[in-house]
Motif scaffolding. Structure first.
Motif, PDB file in Angstrom:
ATOM      1  N   LEU A   1      66.322  55.270 -49.518  1.00  0.00           N
ATOM      2  CA  LEU A   1      66.743  53.877 -49.374  1.00  0.00           C
ATOM      3  C   LEU A   1      66.572  53.456 -47.925  1.00  0.00           C
ATOM      4  O   LEU A   1      66.970  54.191 -47.007  1.00  0.00           O
ATOM      5  CB  LEU A   1      68.202  53.721 -49.794  1.00  0.00           C
ATOM      6  CG  LEU A   1      68.858  52.339 -49.627  1.00  0.00           C
ATOM      7  CD1 LEU A   1      69.827  52.069 -50.769  1.00  0.00           C
ATOM      8  CD2 LEU A   1      69.614  52.233 -48.291  1.00  0.00           C
ATOM      9  N   SER A   2      65.962  52.309 -47.711  1.00  0.00           N
ATOM     10  CA  SER A   2      65.798  51.782 -46.360  1.00  0.00           C
ATOM     11  C   SER A   2      67.035  50.988 -45.963  1.00  0.00           C
ATOM     12  O   SER A   2      67.391  50.006 -46.626  1.00  0.00           O
ATOM     13  CB  SER A   2      64.561  50.879 -46.276  1.00  0.00           C
ATOM     14  OG  SER A   2      64.521  50.211 -45.016  1.00  0.00           O
ATOM     15  N   LEU A   3      67.682  51.418 -44.880  1.00  0.00           N
ATOM     16  CA  LEU A   3      68.849  50.699 -44.385  1.00  0.00           C
ATOM     17  C   LEU A   3      68.470  49.512 -43.518  1.00  0.00           C
ATOM     18  O   LEU A   3      69.271  48.603 -43.302  1.00  0.00           O
ATOM     19  CB  LEU A   3      69.740  51.657 -43.575  1.00  0.00           C
ATOM     20  CG  LEU A   3      70.939  52.268 -44.294  1.00  0.00           C
ATOM     21  CD1 LEU A   3      71.662  53.250 -43.387  1.00  0.00           C
ATOM     22  CD2 LEU A   3      71.887  51.186 -44.757  1.00  0.00           C
TER      23      LEU A   3
ATOM     24  N   ASP B   1      61.774  46.133 -53.740  1.00  0.00           N
ATOM     25  CA  ASP B   1      60.617  46.975 -53.416  1.00  0.00           C
ATOM     26  C   ASP B   1      60.617  47.407 -51.956  1.00  0.00           C
ATOM     27  O   ASP B   1      60.217  48.534 -51.635  1.00  0.00           O
ATOM     28  CB  ASP B   1      59.313  46.235 -53.737  1.00  0.00           C
ATOM     29  CG  ASP B   1      59.111  46.052 -55.239  1.00  0.00           C
ATOM     30  OD1 ASP B   1      59.736  46.803 -56.009  1.00  0.00           O
ATOM     31  OD2 ASP B   1      58.333  45.158 -55.622  1.00  0.00           O
ATOM     32  N   SER B   2      61.055  46.528 -51.060  1.00  0.00           N
ATOM     33  CA  SER B   2      61.046  46.898 -49.643  1.00  0.00           C
ATOM     34  C   SER B   2      62.157  47.896 -49.317  1.00  0.00           C
ATOM     35  O   SER B   2      61.980  48.794 -48.489  1.00  0.00           O
ATOM     36  CB  SER B   2      61.199  45.651 -48.762  1.00  0.00           C
ATOM     37  OG  SER B   2      62.475  45.041 -48.947  1.00  0.00           O
ATOM     38  N   VAL B   3      63.306  47.771 -49.971  1.00  0.00           N
ATOM     39  CA  VAL B   3      64.417  48.691 -49.713  1.00  0.00           C
ATOM     40  C   VAL B   3      64.110  50.077 -50.261  1.00  0.00           C
ATOM     41  O   VAL B   3      64.526  51.090 -49.694  1.00  0.00           O
ATOM     42  CB  VAL B   3      65.725  48.138 -50.316  1.00  0.00           C
ATOM     43  CG1 VAL B   3      66.853  49.167 -50.247  1.00  0.00           C
ATOM     44  CG2 VAL B   3      66.139  46.866 -49.569  1.00  0.00           C
TER      45      VAL B   3
ATOM     46  N   TYR C   1      62.734  51.538 -34.987  1.00  0.00           N
ATOM     47  CA  TYR C   1      62.645  52.474 -36.104  1.00  0.00           C
ATOM     48  C   TYR C   1      63.283  51.914 -37.377  1.00  0.00           C
ATOM     49  O   TYR C   1      64.382  51.349 -37.336  1.00  0.00           O
ATOM     50  CB  TYR C   1      63.347  53.792 -35.750  1.00  0.00           C
ATOM     51  CG  TYR C   1      62.639  54.596 -34.686  1.00  0.00           C
ATOM     52  CD1 TYR C   1      61.628  55.495 -35.020  1.00  0.00           C
ATOM     53  CD2 TYR C   1      62.986  54.465 -33.340  1.00  0.00           C
ATOM     54  CE1 TYR C   1      60.978  56.240 -34.042  1.00  0.00           C
ATOM     55  CE2 TYR C   1      62.348  55.198 -32.353  1.00  0.00           C
ATOM     56  CZ  TYR C   1      61.340  56.081 -32.714  1.00  0.00           C
ATOM     57  OH  TYR C   1      60.697  56.814 -31.745  1.00  0.00           O
ATOM     58  N   GLU C   2      62.571  52.115 -38.497  1.00  0.00           N
ATOM     59  CA  GLU C   2      63.161  51.844 -39.795  1.00  0.00           C
ATOM     60  C   GLU C   2      63.859  53.113 -40.265  1.00  0.00           C
ATOM     61  O   GLU C   2      63.302  54.214 -40.165  1.00  0.00           O
ATOM     62  CB  GLU C   2      62.102  51.410 -40.806  1.00  0.00           C
ATOM     63  CG  GLU C   2      62.691  50.966 -42.139  1.00  0.00           C
ATOM     64  CD  GLU C   2      61.674  50.314 -43.056  1.00  0.00           C
ATOM     65  OE1 GLU C   2      62.076  49.839 -44.149  1.00  0.00           O
ATOM     66  OE2 GLU C   2      60.474  50.259 -42.692  1.00  0.00           O
ATOM     67  N   VAL C   3      65.075  52.968 -40.771  1.00  0.00           N
ATOM     68  CA  VAL C   3      65.904  54.110 -41.137  1.00  0.00           C
ATOM     69  C   VAL C   3      65.887  54.291 -42.652  1.00  0.00           C
ATOM     70  O   VAL C   3      66.274  53.385 -43.403  1.00  0.00           O
ATOM     71  CB  VAL C   3      67.359  53.924 -40.655  1.00  0.00           C
ATOM     72  CG1 VAL C   3      68.201  55.151 -41.008  1.00  0.00           C
ATOM     73  CG2 VAL C   3      67.394  53.661 -39.156  1.00  0.00           C
ATOM     74  N   PHE C   4      65.446  55.459 -43.107  1.00  0.00           N
ATOM     75  CA  PHE C   4      65.409  55.801 -44.523  1.00  0.00           C
ATOM     76  C   PHE C   4      66.412  56.924 -44.793  1.00  0.00           C
ATOM     77  O   PHE C   4      66.445  57.915 -44.070  1.00  0.00           O
ATOM     78  CB  PHE C   4      64.012  56.256 -44.953  1.00  0.00           C
ATOM     79  CG  PHE C   4      62.968  55.176 -44.892  1.00  0.00           C
ATOM     80  CD1 PHE C   4      62.713  54.376 -46.001  1.00  0.00           C
ATOM     81  CD2 PHE C   4      62.240  54.962 -43.732  1.00  0.00           C
ATOM     82  CE1 PHE C   4      61.747  53.383 -45.944  1.00  0.00           C
ATOM     83  CE2 PHE C   4      61.261  53.971 -43.672  1.00  0.00           C
ATOM     84  CZ  PHE C   4      61.017  53.177 -44.779  1.00  0.00           C
ATOM     85  N   VAL C   5      67.218  56.751 -45.843  1.00  0.00           N
ATOM     86  CA  VAL C   5      68.256  57.724 -46.175  1.00  0.00           C
ATOM     87  C   VAL C   5      68.074  58.196 -47.612  1.00  0.00           C
ATOM     88  O   VAL C   5      67.878  57.381 -48.528  1.00  0.00           O
ATOM     89  CB  VAL C   5      69.671  57.117 -46.007  1.00  0.00           C
ATOM     90  CG1 VAL C   5      70.740  58.160 -46.355  1.00  0.00           C
ATOM     91  CG2 VAL C   5      69.872  56.588 -44.598  1.00  0.00           C
ATOM     92  N   LYS C   6      68.154  59.505 -47.791  1.00  0.00           N
ATOM     93  CA  LYS C   6      68.136  60.089 -49.130  1.00  0.00           C
ATOM     94  C   LYS C   6      69.512  60.695 -49.383  1.00  0.00           C
ATOM     95  O   LYS C   6      69.940  61.608 -48.671  1.00  0.00           O
ATOM     96  CB  LYS C   6      67.052  61.166 -49.240  1.00  0.00           C
ATOM     97  CG  LYS C   6      66.933  61.793 -50.619  1.00  0.00           C
ATOM     98  CD  LYS C   6      65.803  62.817 -50.637  1.00  0.00           C
ATOM     99  CE  LYS C   6      65.623  63.410 -52.030  1.00  0.00           C
ATOM    100  NZ  LYS C   6      64.513  64.411 -52.051  1.00  0.00           N
ATOM    101  N   ALA C   7      70.226  60.178 -50.389  1.00  0.00           N
ATOM    102  CA  ALA C   7      71.592  60.638 -50.661  1.00  0.00           C
ATOM    103  C   ALA C   7      71.843  60.625 -52.161  1.00  0.00           C
ATOM    104  O   ALA C   7      71.227  59.854 -52.906  1.00  0.00           O
ATOM    105  CB  ALA C   7      72.610  59.752 -49.952  1.00  0.00           C
ATOM    106  N   VAL C   8      72.744  61.492 -52.600  1.00  0.00           N
ATOM    107  CA  VAL C   8      73.119  61.565 -54.015  1.00  0.00           C
ATOM    108  C   VAL C   8      74.637  61.636 -54.126  1.00  0.00           C
ATOM    109  O   VAL C   8      75.322  62.083 -53.205  1.00  0.00           O
ATOM    110  CB  VAL C   8      72.485  62.781 -54.724  1.00  0.00           C
ATOM    111  CG1 VAL C   8      70.975  62.656 -54.766  1.00  0.00           C
ATOM    112  CG2 VAL C   8      72.906  64.085 -54.050  1.00  0.00           C
ATOM    113  N   ASP C   9      75.122  61.201 -55.260  1.00  0.00           N
ATOM    114  CA  ASP C   9      76.554  61.257 -55.539  1.00  0.00           C
ATOM    115  C   ASP C   9      76.765  62.166 -56.741  1.00  0.00           C
ATOM    116  O   ASP C   9      76.500  61.790 -57.878  1.00  0.00           O
ATOM    117  CB  ASP C   9      77.095  59.849 -55.824  1.00  0.00           C
ATOM    118  CG  ASP C   9      78.575  59.863 -56.169  1.00  0.00           C
ATOM    119  OD1 ASP C   9      79.254  60.827 -55.800  1.00  0.00           O
ATOM    120  OD2 ASP C   9      79.046  58.901 -56.802  1.00  0.00           O
TER     121      ASP C   9
END
Length: 283
Positions: free
Chosen positions: A247-249, A238-240, A184-192
Motif C-alpha cells: 500500500l502506498s502511503l 490503482d495508485s495506492v 520518496y514514495e512510501v510503500f508498506v506491506k502489512a497483514v492482520d
C-alpha cells in the motif's frame, strides 16, 4: 489513532450493530476489504465454500441482475441482488443462484436465504459490498458488521522507499542505514492475523518522522467518482495499490541529517503494530 478508529466504529454501530449479521459466516471469508485477490484489489468481502447468503439487514429490493445471452446488460459476471436499507446504505450480493435473483421479492428480512448457484459448495464464490447511497461510496463492511474479538497485533512485513528508479527496502533486522536525500514514495506491506487465523488488511496506516505525523490512510471507504474508485484525499485505488501486495502511503521528503521513521498499522479493534527505522540521510 486507536481512539479515532474506535470512535468511528462506535458511531456507526450505535444504531445498527444489534440488527446486523454476516451475509455468510465469517469463517468462509477469504478476502477482506481492499485485500488483493488474484491480482485484483477487492472493494468488498469475498467468501468461498458457502451454500447460501443472507441479507445483513432488512431491506427492499432495488436491483436484480441475471446474466443472459440476450439481456440488456453484459452477459458476463454473476447473478446479483441489491437491497436498500433504512439507514441509507445499500447492500450488494453477487454470486447467488440466478433463480434467487429472478424471484419477485420486494423486501427481504435478515432471516431469509439466497442460495449459491451450485450445489457443490466447495466451488462457490460470492462477493458482498456495502454502498453509502448518500455519499456515493463503498464502505468497508468490517466497520458495520459485528466483528469477533481480536487481540492479535497487525504485522508489518516490509517497507520500501522509492524515488524514481531508486528503491530502498527496510526489512528484517535492518534498522539503521544510509540513503541519499530525495522525494520518496512510501510503500508498506502489512497483514492482520486475527484470533481465528484469518489474514486480512489492517484498518489504518500511519508514518511518523521524529515523532511527527507525516502520512496516514484509513481503509474505511472508497468514493465512486468518474468511473473510478478513489480515497477521500483524491488518490485512486490503482495508485495506492500500484505495487502488488503493498500500500502506498504517499510521499515524504528526506533532507540531509538523521531521520527516524516509524510505521504504524492498526486493525479494526485498535490493536496496533509498529516498526521504526533509523536513517542517515546524505547529499
Amino acid at each position: 489513532m486507536k481512539h479515532k478508529i474506535l470512535i468511528t466504529v462506535l458511531f456507526v454501530l450505535s444504531y445498527a450493530a444489534y440488527a446486523l449479521q454476516w451475509p455468510v459466516d465469517i469463517e468462509y471469508m477469504t478476502s477482506s476489504f481492499l485485500e488483493e485477490r488474484s491480482g485484483t484489489v477487492q472493494s468488498g468481502l469475498v467468501f468461498e465454500g458457502y451454500d447460501s447468503m443472507r441479507p445483513y439487514d432488512y431491506g427492499e429490493t432495488i436491483f436484480r441482475y441475471v446474466p443472459e445471452a440476450y439481456g440488456a446488460l453484459p452477459g458476463e459476471g454473476d447473478s446479483m441482488l441489491v437491497l436498500e436499507h433504512e439507514n441509507g446504505f445499500q447492500s450488494i450480493y453477487s454470486g447467488i443462484s440466478p433463480s434467487e435473483a429472478r424471484q419477485d421479492r420486494n423486501r427481504l428480512s435478515a432471516g431469509e436465504y439466497l442460495k449459491a448457484p451450485s450445489e457443490d459448495n466447495e466451488f462457490s464464490t460470492c462477493y458482498f459490498y456495502i454502498r453509502d447511497a448518500h455519499l456515493n461510496q463503498l464502505v468497508n463492511p468490517m466497520i458495520l458488521l459485528p466483528v469477533p474479538d481480536d487481540s492479535v497485533i497487525p504485522l508489518i512485513k516490509s517497507v520500501i522507499l522509492m524515488d524514481g528508479d531508486r528503491s530502498f527496502e527496510l526489512m528484517g533486522g535492518m534498522k539503521d542505514r544510509s540513503m541519499p536525500v530525495g522525494n520518496y514514495e512510501v510503500f508498506v506491506k502489512a497483514v492482520d492475523m486475527t484470533n481465528r487465523a484469518v489474514i486480512q488488511m489492517p484498518y489504518s496506516y500511519a508514518l511518523y518522522n521524529l515523532g511527527s505525523l507525516l502520512l496516514e490512510r484509513e481503509l474505511d471507504a472508497l468514493v465512486l467518482k468518474d468511473a473510478q474508485r478513489v480515497f477521500k484525499d483524491g488518490k485512486t485505488l490503482d495508485s495506492v495499490f500500484s505495487m502488488p501486495s503493498y500500500l502506498s502511503l504517499g510521499e515524504i521528503i528526506l533532507t540531509s541529517g538523521q531521520a527516524l521513521l516509524e510505521i504504524s498499522v492498526t486493525d479494526i479493534h485498535g490493536n496496533e503494530g509498529s516498526r521504526s527505522f533509523q536513517l542517515q540521510v546524505f547529499r
